[in-house]
Design a protein around this motif. Structure first.
Motif, PDB file in Angstrom:
ATOM      1  N   ILE A   7       0.758  -1.147  -0.069  1.00 11.70           N
ATOM      2  CA  ILE A   7      -0.037   0.135  -0.049  1.00 11.70           C
ATOM      3  C   ILE A   7       0.706   1.128   0.003  1.00 11.70           C
ATOM      4  O   ILE A   7       2.085   1.190   0.494  1.00 11.70           O
ATOM      5  CB  ILE A   7      -0.989   0.231   1.090  1.00 11.70           C
ATOM      6  CG1 ILE A   7      -0.336   0.018   2.541  1.00 11.70           C
ATOM      7  CG2 ILE A   7      -1.953  -0.907   1.353  1.00 11.70           C
ATOM      8  CD1 ILE A   7      -0.973   0.016   3.843  1.00 11.70           C
ATOM      9  N   ALA A   8       0.316   2.384  -0.330  1.00 13.33           N
ATOM     10  CA  ALA A   8       0.846   3.556  -0.376  1.00 13.33           C
ATOM     11  C   ALA A   8       0.187   4.518   0.638  1.00 13.33           C
ATOM     12  O   ALA A   8      -1.226   4.588   0.287  1.00 13.33           O
ATOM     13  CB  ALA A   8       0.994   4.047  -1.785  1.00 13.33           C
ATOM     14  N   GLY A  14      -2.053  -9.908   2.773  1.00 16.64           N
ATOM     15  CA  GLY A  14      -2.645  -8.751   2.570  1.00 16.64           C
ATOM     16  C   GLY A  14      -2.633  -7.494   3.704  1.00 16.64           C
ATOM     17  O   GLY A  14      -2.526  -8.141   4.742  1.00 16.64           O
ATOM     18  N   LEU A  15      -2.798  -6.330   3.317  1.00 18.81           N
ATOM     19  CA  LEU A  15      -2.919  -5.451   4.364  1.00 18.81           C
ATOM     20  C   LEU A  15      -3.629  -4.384   3.977  1.00 18.81           C
ATOM     21  O   LEU A  15      -3.807  -3.947   2.786  1.00 18.81           O
ATOM     22  CB  LEU A  15      -1.646  -5.087   4.826  1.00 18.81           C
ATOM     23  CG  LEU A  15      -0.750  -3.965   3.971  1.00 18.81           C
ATOM     24  CD1 LEU A  15       0.385  -3.475   4.996  1.00 18.81           C
ATOM     25  CD2 LEU A  15      -0.197  -4.738   2.783  1.00 18.81           C
ATOM     26  N   VAL A  16      -4.413  -3.541   4.802  1.00 22.00           N
ATOM     27  CA  VAL A  16      -5.245  -2.399   4.423  1.00 22.00           C
ATOM     28  C   VAL A  16      -5.249  -1.395   5.561  1.00 22.00           C
ATOM     29  O   VAL A  16      -4.918  -1.620   6.701  1.00 22.00           O
ATOM     30  CB  VAL A  16      -6.835  -2.658   4.348  1.00 22.00           C
ATOM     31  CG1 VAL A  16      -7.123  -3.537   3.099  1.00 22.00           C
ATOM     32  CG2 VAL A  16      -7.437  -3.430   5.583  1.00 22.00           C
ATOM     33  N   PRO A  17      -5.064  -0.099   5.117  1.00 20.31           N
ATOM     34  CA  PRO A  17      -4.822   1.107   6.005  1.00 20.31           C
ATOM     35  C   PRO A  17      -6.485   1.393   6.325  1.00 20.31           C
ATOM     36  O   PRO A  17      -7.232   1.195   5.515  1.00 20.31           O
ATOM     37  CB  PRO A  17      -4.435   2.173   5.289  1.00 20.31           C
ATOM     38  CG  PRO A  17      -4.969   1.770   3.756  1.00 20.31           C
ATOM     39  CD  PRO A  17      -5.017   0.444   3.418  1.00 20.31           C
ATOM     40  N   PRO A  55      -6.675  -4.006  -5.475  1.00 18.45           N
ATOM     41  CA  PRO A  55      -5.905  -4.697  -4.389  1.00 18.45           C
ATOM     42  C   PRO A  55      -4.303  -4.546  -4.206  1.00 18.45           C
ATOM     43  O   PRO A  55      -3.908  -4.736  -5.428  1.00 18.45           O
ATOM     44  CB  PRO A  55      -6.238  -6.178  -4.597  1.00 18.45           C
ATOM     45  CG  PRO A  55      -6.309  -6.278  -5.842  1.00 18.45           C
ATOM     46  CD  PRO A  55      -6.905  -4.911  -6.572  1.00 18.45           C
ATOM     47  N   GLY A  56      -3.907  -4.381  -3.167  1.00 13.63           N
ATOM     48  CA  GLY A  56      -2.189  -4.593  -3.096  1.00 13.63           C
ATOM     49  C   GLY A  56      -1.946  -5.823  -3.236  1.00 13.63           C
ATOM     50  O   GLY A  56      -0.740  -6.012  -3.734  1.00 13.63           O
ATOM     51  N   TYR A  57      -2.579  -6.673  -2.755  1.00 10.70           N
ATOM     52  CA  TYR A  57      -2.931  -8.090  -2.997  1.00 10.70           C
ATOM     53  C   TYR A  57      -3.918  -8.546  -2.072  1.00 10.70           C
ATOM     54  O   TYR A  57      -3.978  -8.611  -0.784  1.00 10.70           O
ATOM     55  CB  TYR A  57      -1.298  -8.939  -2.090  1.00 10.70           C
ATOM     56  CG  TYR A  57      -1.328 -10.322  -2.481  1.00 10.70           C
ATOM     57  CD1 TYR A  57      -0.768 -10.741  -3.420  1.00 10.70           C
ATOM     58  CD2 TYR A  57      -2.036 -11.184  -1.429  1.00 10.70           C
ATOM     59  CE1 TYR A  57      -0.762 -12.424  -3.526  1.00 10.70           C
ATOM     60  CE2 TYR A  57      -2.084 -12.516  -1.618  1.00 10.70           C
ATOM     61  CZ  TYR A  57      -1.284 -13.011  -2.634  1.00 10.70           C
ATOM     62  OH  TYR A  57      -1.393 -14.525  -2.888  1.00 10.70           O
ATOM     63  N   GLY A  58      -4.791  -8.760  -2.752  1.00 10.72           N
ATOM     64  CA  GLY A  58      -6.083  -9.342  -2.084  1.00 10.72           C
ATOM     65  C   GLY A  58      -7.094  -8.351  -1.355  1.00 10.72           C
ATOM     66  O   GLY A  58      -8.217  -8.881  -0.721  1.00 10.72           O
ATOM     67  N   SER A  59      -6.503  -7.391  -1.203  1.00  9.46           N
ATOM     68  CA  SER A  59      -7.109  -6.368  -0.326  1.00  9.46           C
ATOM     69  C   SER A  59      -7.324  -5.039  -0.688  1.00  9.46           C
ATOM     70  O   SER A  59      -6.467  -3.974  -0.331  1.00  9.46           O
ATOM     71  CB  SER A  59      -6.013  -6.397   0.982  1.00  9.46           C
ATOM     72  OG  SER A  59      -5.898  -7.550   1.369  1.00  9.46           O
ATOM     73  N   ASP A  72       3.523  13.439   1.657  1.00  5.22           N
ATOM     74  CA  ASP A  72       4.148  12.665   0.690  1.00  5.22           C
ATOM     75  C   ASP A  72       3.807  11.263   1.164  1.00  5.22           C
ATOM     76  O   ASP A  72       3.526  10.860   2.354  1.00  5.22           O
ATOM     77  CB  ASP A  72       5.415  12.702   0.405  1.00  5.22           C
ATOM     78  CG  ASP A  72       6.507  12.737   1.681  1.00  5.22           C
ATOM     79  OD1 ASP A  72       6.274  11.948   2.535  1.00  5.22           O
ATOM     80  OD2 ASP A  72       7.341  13.699   1.553  1.00  5.22           O
ATOM     81  N   LEU A  73       3.745  10.427  -0.080  1.00  6.24           N
ATOM     82  CA  LEU A  73       3.208   9.003   0.190  1.00  6.24           C
ATOM     83  C   LEU A  73       4.401   8.265   0.583  1.00  6.24           C
ATOM     84  O   LEU A  73       5.576   8.154   0.065  1.00  6.24           O
ATOM     85  CB  LEU A  73       2.625   8.462  -1.035  1.00  6.24           C
ATOM     86  CG  LEU A  73       1.134   9.043  -1.158  1.00  6.24           C
ATOM     87  CD1 LEU A  73       0.659   8.549  -2.571  1.00  6.24           C
ATOM     88  CD2 LEU A  73       0.436   8.586  -0.353  1.00  6.24           C
ATOM     89  N   ASP A  74       4.082   7.489   1.531  1.00  5.45           N
ATOM     90  CA  ASP A  74       5.270   6.317   2.086  1.00  5.45           C
ATOM     91  C   ASP A  74       4.594   4.769   1.399  1.00  5.45           C
ATOM     92  O   ASP A  74       3.467   4.620   1.019  1.00  5.45           O
ATOM     93  CB  ASP A  74       5.207   6.221   3.572  1.00  5.45           C
ATOM     94  CG  ASP A  74       5.571   7.513   4.038  1.00  5.45           C
ATOM     95  OD1 ASP A  74       6.689   8.159   3.714  1.00  5.45           O
ATOM     96  OD2 ASP A  74       4.447   8.103   4.623  1.00  5.45           O
ATOM     97  N   LEU A  75       5.692   4.034   1.291  1.00  4.34           N
ATOM     98  CA  LEU A  75       5.190   2.568   0.841  1.00  4.34           C
ATOM     99  C   LEU A  75       5.504   1.561   1.922  1.00  4.34           C
ATOM    100  O   LEU A  75       6.460   1.416   2.768  1.00  4.34           O
ATOM    101  CB  LEU A  75       6.278   2.167  -0.251  1.00  4.34           C
ATOM    102  CG  LEU A  75       6.116   2.753  -1.712  1.00  4.34           C
ATOM    103  CD1 LEU A  75       7.305   2.332  -2.576  1.00  4.34           C
ATOM    104  CD2 LEU A  75       4.716   2.307  -2.110  1.00  4.34           C
TER     105      LEU A  75
END
Length: 555
Positions: free
Chosen positions: A378-379, A435-438, A507-511, A387-390
């Protein structure tokens, strides 16, 4: 306003096929990332050959921002089965979704399970959750892989599509006044595996308007190690206003894209037409530019992308703040053990967009190559500095060389460079994460993290350091078949400093995250102007917007 008979090959067994097999050999280059697991750590494997949990890595904390793991206290312990399943579903599956399911202004979490029943965690608002899946009809007993909330009917509420692993058919839950009803077959979205004898790994699903008709279509990526007509496929399912049909080949998408993990819809060249990017294994990542008539052309080689060997996670955002979309793809970094089995493992890729559909490789310039065994990404602006982090997950539960690799947090220093600081910020938890989500756990405006894991309970990280800086969260609402404005672009002007985000369901991966835009504003406490470019190209500007609020823009 604001809002409140055929031989079954397990994934482990595929290692033996890395150099080719006599019935159903994998493609040249091997089988993703499954390397020799014969030398596990001293602790020894758990039942089924799964490596044991490792403790968090210790290091000196940075007092500026800290994430605190609160999953057990929030009621998220004891929710995940540790079995592999008949198709080793838990090894590659595992995502999560964010949605305000009850309209109370708090982010809730849907947690599909590779083994065990699916969970829907309602946010109580006090830092804890309760599972309401049974009462809403969402407690299906696996093997669930990936999912997306999207408005199927354009009626203003979110329906739920869940892809399945093993030999199960996908499920579509249509929301009604009393909960959800499963209707996948009626909508043409049940999508069983192409062969009833082989396992299915439909591990990523994105929603977007592929054909430009105003409603949301689905791109479903499938990881499949076998050649031939019996193998599973990556598919583009076109919404026909009552039923979905397979439009993959008619749209010009390679139907035999067996190695797909993370699909995405995005307009990468700014022509107002949706494009498709797919992070995929075995050097199969692909970029398709839209032609404006519902068809696409493969521009991977000429666009300067697709050099990642084991693409898994995917992010499409403006990371260098030049107004153009960049593409970050997680892969595997190992300069020693990969060559014999799966070809090169040269790590993550960061493709910097030029605005015309072409990219240049900024991986080393930005310092994001070494991410271990990268999965979901995710960013986010986790520290609200503008600014966006990864952030991406890491680890492989069957491989000794990767089993205790922690999460990776690449902090953007604003000077065209990222620095990996996960340990100092409290995120160095090892494990086979996927997977992860903010999301906003407490409704205080900063971004917390939900981490889905294989063979272990999820992690919940509360962000305790970003609430001293200003922020703005923007959601869109319109009438018609795409009420959340998926595909829109939002730009804010904070005293001459511009930031741009896209509303998407990738999805960033499934999410997939929620279809919203979150901005960190640093020390800017004054009002901002917000410009929306809606999916149909029309523009709308809202001026003098106060910060530290959740803004709903309607039309």
């Amino acid at each position: 306003m604001t809002w409140g008979g055929v031989r079954r090959w397990s994934l482990i067994g595929l290692v033996a096929l890395a150099c080719g097999g006599d019935d159903g050999s994998p493609v040249d280059g091997g089988v993703d990332s499954f390397v020799d697991a014969s030398d596990p750590p001293d602790e020894g494997p758990r039942d089924g050959g799964i490596l044991p949990d490792a403790p968090p890595i210790e290091c000196d904390p940075d007092p500026a921002v800290q994430f605190v793991e609160v999953g057990s206290a929030a009621g998220l312990s004891g929710v995940l089965a540790r079995e592999m399943g008949e198709c080793d579903d838990a090894l590659v599956g595992g995502g999560a979704l964010v949605l305000d399911i009850d309209g109370d202004g708090l982010d809730d979490l849907f947690y599909p399970q590779p083994q065990g029943r699916d969970r829907l965690f309602r946010n109580r608002g006090d830092g804890t959750f309760e599972d309401v899946a049974p009462e809403l009809g969402l407690d299906h007993d696996g093997p669930s892989a990936a999912a997306v909330f999207f408005d199927l009917e354009g009626d203003g509420d979110s329906d739920l599509y869940v892809t399945m692993g093993g030999r199960a058919s996908n499920r579509l839950y249509v929301r009604g006044p009393d909960g959800f009803t499963e209707e996948a077959a009626a909508w043409g979205l049940d999508l069983p595996p192409f062969s009833p004898f082989l396992c299915s790994y439909q591990l990523g699903v994105a929603a977007g308007d592929a054909d430009g008709d105003g409603d949301l279509d689905l791109m479903i990526a499938s990881w499949e190690p076998f050649e031939g007509p019996a193998s599973d496929r990556t598919r583009l399912m076109i919404n026909q206003g009552g039923v979905f049909t397979d439009g993959t080949e008619a749209a010009g998408i390679d139907p035999n894209g067996r190695a797909g993990f993370s699909p995405a819809f995005a307009d990468v060249n700014g022509d107002g037409v949706m494009d498709i990017a797919i992070a995929a294994d075995w050097g199969r990542s692909r970029l398709y530019l839209g032609n404006g008539d519902g068809t696409f052309r493969d521009v991977t080689e000429t666009a300067g992308v697709g050099t990642d060997e084991n693409g898994m996670g995917s992010v499409l955002e403006d990371l260098d703040q030049d107004g153009d979309l960049d593409w970050f793809v997680t892969s595997i970094f190992n300069d020693v053990s990969c060559d014999e089995l799966i070809g090169e493992c040269t790590g993550n890729r960061l493709y910097l967009g030029e605005g015309d559909g072409t990219f240049v490789d900024g991986t080393d310039a930005f310092g994001v190559r070494d991410g271990g065994w990268g999965w979901g990404a995710i960013a986010i602006d986790f520290d609200h500095d503008g600014d966006l982090d990864l952030l991406h997950e890491n680890g492989q539960g069957l491989v000794g060389a990767y089993w205790d690799d922690p999460l990776r947090l690449f902090r953007n220093d604003g000077e065209m460079r990222f620095r990996e600081i996960a340990c100092a910020y409290g995120l160095a938890f090892p494990g086979a994460d996927k997977g992860l989500v903010p999301f906003d756990l407490e409704g205080d405006g900063d971004l917390d993290l939900f981490v889905a894991r294989s063979f272990a309970d999820p992690l919940l990280f509360r962000n305790d350091g970003a609430d001293t800086r200003a922020w703005l969260r923007v959601r869109l609402q319109q009438s018609g078949a795409n009420p959340s404005g998926v595909g829109a672009t939002i730009t804010i002007d904070a005293g001459g400093s511009l930031q741009t985000r896209r509303i998407h369901l990738n999805p960033g991966y499934g999410s997939p995250a929620a279809p919203e835009a979150h901005f960190g504003l640093g020390d800017h406490e004054g009002p901002v102007d917000v410009q929306v470019r809606w999916p149909d190209g029309s523009e709308q500007t809202v001026v003098d917007v106060g910060v530290r609020q959740r803004l709903l823009i309607e039309r």
